[in-house]
Design a protein around this motif. Structure first.
Motif, short mmCIF file in Angstrom:
data_model
loop_
_atom_site.label_atom_id
_atom_site.label_comp_id
_atom_site.label_asym_id
_atom_site.label_seq_id
_atom_site.Cartn_x
_atom_site.Cartn_y
_atom_site.Cartn_z
N ASP A 262 0.83 -1.20 0.00
CA ASP A 262 0.00 0.00 0.00
C ASP A 262 0.87 1.25 0.00
O ASP A 262 1.91 1.30 0.66
CB ASP A 262 -0.91 0.01 1.23
N PRO A 263 0.44 2.30 -0.72
CA PRO A 263 1.18 3.57 -0.69
C PRO A 263 1.02 4.27 0.66
O PRO A 263 0.09 3.99 1.43
CB PRO A 263 0.55 4.38 -1.82
N LYS A 264 1.94 5.19 0.93
CA LYS A 264 1.94 5.92 2.20
C LYS A 264 2.03 7.41 1.94
O LYS A 264 2.65 7.85 0.96
CB LYS A 264 3.12 5.50 3.08
N LEU A 265 1.41 8.18 2.81
CA LEU A 265 1.59 9.64 2.84
C LEU A 265 2.57 9.95 3.96
O LEU A 265 2.35 9.57 5.11
CB LEU A 265 0.26 10.35 3.08
N ILE A 266 3.66 10.63 3.61
CA ILE A 266 4.71 10.89 4.59
C ILE A 266 5.00 12.39 4.66
O ILE A 266 4.63 13.16 3.77
CB ILE A 266 6.00 10.12 4.25
N THR A 267 5.67 12.74 5.73
CA THR A 267 6.19 14.09 5.94
C THR A 267 7.70 14.01 6.06
O THR A 267 8.22 13.17 6.80
CB THR A 267 5.59 14.73 7.20
N ILE A 268 8.40 14.86 5.33
CA ILE A 268 9.87 14.87 5.30
C ILE A 268 10.35 16.11 6.05
O ILE A 268 9.96 17.23 5.73
CB ILE A 268 10.40 14.87 3.86
N ALA A 269 11.22 15.89 7.03
CA ALA A 269 11.78 16.99 7.83
C ALA A 269 13.29 16.86 7.85
O ALA A 269 13.83 15.76 8.11
CB ALA A 269 11.22 16.98 9.24
N ILE A 270 13.99 17.95 7.57
CA ILE A 270 15.45 18.02 7.65
C ILE A 270 15.78 19.05 8.72
O ILE A 270 15.49 20.24 8.55
CB ILE A 270 16.07 18.39 6.30
N VAL A 271 16.36 18.59 9.82
CA VAL A 271 16.55 19.42 11.01
C VAL A 271 18.02 19.42 11.39
O VAL A 271 18.69 18.37 11.35
CB VAL A 271 15.68 18.90 12.18
N ASP A 272 18.51 20.61 11.78
CA ASP A 272 19.87 20.77 12.30
C ASP A 272 19.77 21.06 13.79
O ASP A 272 19.40 22.17 14.19
CB ASP A 272 20.58 21.91 11.56
N PRO A 273 20.10 20.10 14.67
CA PRO A 273 20.00 20.34 16.11
C PRO A 273 21.24 20.96 16.73
O PRO A 273 21.32 21.04 17.96
CB PRO A 273 19.77 18.94 16.67
N ASP A 274 22.20 21.43 15.93
CA ASP A 274 23.50 21.90 16.45
C ASP A 274 23.75 23.36 16.14
O ASP A 274 24.89 23.76 15.88
CB ASP A 274 24.63 21.04 15.86
N VAL A 275 22.70 24.18 16.16
CA VAL A 275 22.87 25.62 15.92
C VAL A 275 23.28 26.29 17.23
O VAL A 275 22.52 26.23 18.22
CB VAL A 275 21.57 26.24 15.37
N PRO A 276 24.45 26.93 17.32
CA PRO A 276 24.89 27.51 18.60
C PRO A 276 24.00 28.68 19.03
O PRO A 276 23.62 29.53 18.21
CB PRO A 276 26.32 27.99 18.31
N ASN A 277 23.67 28.71 20.30
CA ASN A 277 22.94 29.82 20.90
C ASN A 277 23.87 30.46 21.92
O ASN A 277 24.09 29.93 23.01
CB ASN A 277 21.66 29.31 21.56
N LEU A 278 24.43 31.62 21.57
CA LEU A 278 25.43 32.27 22.42
C LEU A 278 24.82 32.86 23.67
O LEU A 278 25.51 33.01 24.69
CB LEU A 278 26.16 33.35 21.62
N LEU B 18 11.74 10.82 8.21
CA LEU B 18 10.51 10.58 7.47
C LEU B 18 9.43 10.12 8.44
O LEU B 18 9.62 9.15 9.18
CB LEU B 18 10.71 9.53 6.38
N PHE B 19 8.29 10.83 8.44
CA PHE B 19 7.17 10.53 9.32
C PHE B 19 6.01 10.01 8.48
O PHE B 19 5.69 10.58 7.43
CB PHE B 19 6.72 11.77 10.09
N GLN B 20 5.37 8.97 8.97
CA GLN B 20 4.15 8.48 8.32
C GLN B 20 2.95 9.17 8.95
O GLN B 20 2.81 9.23 10.17
CB GLN B 20 4.01 6.97 8.48
N GLN B 21 2.08 9.70 8.09
CA GLN B 21 0.88 10.38 8.55
C GLN B 21 -0.19 9.35 8.91
O GLN B 21 -0.41 8.39 8.18
CB GLN B 21 0.38 11.35 7.47
N LYS B 22 -0.83 9.56 10.03
CA LYS B 22 -1.77 8.58 10.56
C LYS B 22 -2.95 8.39 9.60
O LYS B 22 -3.58 9.37 9.16
CB LYS B 22 -2.29 9.04 11.93
N ASP B 23 -3.21 7.12 9.26
CA ASP B 23 -4.33 6.73 8.37
C ASP B 23 -4.26 7.46 7.03
O ASP B 23 -5.30 7.64 6.37
CB ASP B 23 -5.67 7.01 9.05
N ASN B 24 -3.06 7.87 6.63
CA ASN B 24 -2.87 8.59 5.36
C ASN B 24 -3.76 9.82 5.24
O ASN B 24 -4.25 10.16 4.15
CB ASN B 24 -3.11 7.65 4.17
#
Length: 416
Positions: free
Chosen positions: A258-274, A331-337
């Motif tokens: 079955d096909p899936k509906l997904i959400t794609i997120a690209i996150v950088d958790p290492d941004v310095p906060n001075l 990659l996140f799968q959306q609930k019940d597409n």
């Protein structure tokens, strides 16, 4: 060499030499009274095994490396290629081995039994679909749908059992000719991926703290590969800023029907906060309602529709003096597409302080795949930051030396 083996070795050598030159011996001219100059002379030229190696029959390591460098890597295992090279063109199903042929008869009989079970299961599903759910069970229509789902799962399992031992199926899968629309090839691809690639991927995302810095947990069920132009990026590799300035291409291989509906997120958790002497998370790309299936694994982030993109591509950057940055692709799968409403999602998205856990909870998302690449300061980073409108290209971060407590300071006067 043992004396008892010497005659057999000489006999084998003579037989091999006779096989090699059997074609040439057939062209020799017998006794005749006719003129030789009127006859056409046939010259048999054998194709050189070492000069013209083939991907199907090359089993020498040197030839395998030559084919891989030429862009045509060997097909299948080395044992199989050696068997094909020495079988003299005999078809795979007609190999003259009695044990092999007897085993094929057993497999064919087992497959016929599985085909009968498949037909029986299909008839049962058809009868259940035509029946009334309320008259069938006190659970009503809900019980009927649950029972149908269970029977369809069993039907897919029987399809796999019918072909899992077929040597022709395994041969086509090793050759890379498997049809991912069929359940047996999806099963074999999933098993091969879980045996090695998934374990390496889980090791990378846990060793580099993508879990739990970005997402609290992740059990990958899809294969994610990263590519920038013609550059293939392994999970955790460093990517030059000039290459990562443009959006990447993803290969998301699903192993389910079955096909899936997904959400794609690209996150950088290492941004310095001075100000707080800590790190923030910055979202470099976010897209939702992206459909994937087993037949269309390729995704170009630059060619997604505008209504799918929540946060456009922001080039990965790292200030001079800062540690390397982990660009986590989740990659996140959306609930019940169910589709994500773009207007509602944009109300609570902050690109400079992106909260992945809050975004997951708000839209009921489940992580099904992850990967990452890293970036650090290089010669092209300043120009990339200026073109992207990111401040801090002219600054250099330096670690502040922490002074020891008074009672831990070294007093030179006491050393005299």
């Amino acid at each position: 060499m043992a004396p008892s083996r010497a005659p057999s070795v000489q006999l084998l050598r003579s037989l091999r030499s006779s096989d090699v030159y059997s074609g040439a011996s057939s062209t020799t001219r017998a006794f005749s009274t006719s003129c030789r100059q009127h006859e056409e002379e046939v010259v048999v030229q054998r194709e050189s095994f070492y000069r013209n190696p083939k991907p199907e029959t090359a089993f020498v390591p040197r030839l395998e490396r030559r084919l891989a460098a030429a862009g045509t890597p060997p097909i299948g295992s080395r044992r199989r290629r050696m068997a094909i090279a020495q079988s003299q063109g005999v078809l795979f199903d007609q190999l003259p081995f009695q044990c092999f042929q007897e085993a094929r008869k057993v497999l064919i009989e087992d497959r016929q039994e599985k085909l009968q079970q498949i037909q029986t299961m299909r008839d049962r599903i058809a009868r259940l679909q035509q029946s009334d759910g309320n008259a069938l069970h006190r659970g009503g229509e809900q019980y009927k749908q649950k029972r149908l789902e269970s029977m369809r799962t069993e039907l897919e399992h029987l399809k796999i059992l019918a072909d899992v031992n077929d040597p022709n199926v395994k041969r086509r899968f090793e050759d890379g000719k498997g049809d991912m629309s069929k359940p047996i090839y999806r099963f074999l691809a999933d098993r091969k991926w879980r045996d090695y690639v998934q374990k390496i991927l889980i090791q990378r995302i846990t060793q580099m703290k993508v879990v739990p810095d970005v997402v609290p947990h992740c059990d990958p069920i899809v294969d994610v590969k990263i590519k920038f132009g013609r550059t293939n990026v392994q999970a955790g590799d460093f990517v030059d800023s000039a290459i990562s300035e443009k959006p990447c291409q993803l290969t998301v291989q699903s192993f389910e029907k079955d096909p899936k509906l997904i959400t794609i997120a690209i996150v950088d958790p290492d941004v310095p906060n001075l100000e707080t002497d800590s790190f923030n998370s910055r979202c470099h790309f976010l897209a939702s309602n992206v459909q994937i299936d087993a037949l269309t694994p390729h995704l170009d982030l630059a060619k997604l529709a505008e209504e799918q993109i929540l946060v456009p591509w922001l080039p990965p950057t790292a200030q001079k003096g800062s540690p390397y940055h982990r660009l986590s692709i989740v990659l996140f799968q959306q609930k019940d597409n169910i589709s994500v409403d773009k207007a509602v999602a944009l109300r609570n998205i902050q690109q400079t302080d992106f909260r992945t856990r809050s975004f997951m909870t708000r839209h009921m998302l489940t992580p099904i795949g992850a990967s990452l690449f890293r970036t650090k300061w290089d010669d092209n980073m300043g120009a990339v930051m200026q073109r992207a409108g990111i401040d801090g290209a002219e600054l250099e971060l330096k670690r502040v030396k922490v002074q020891p407590l008074p009672y831990k300071r070294r007093n030179p006067s006491t050393f005299r």
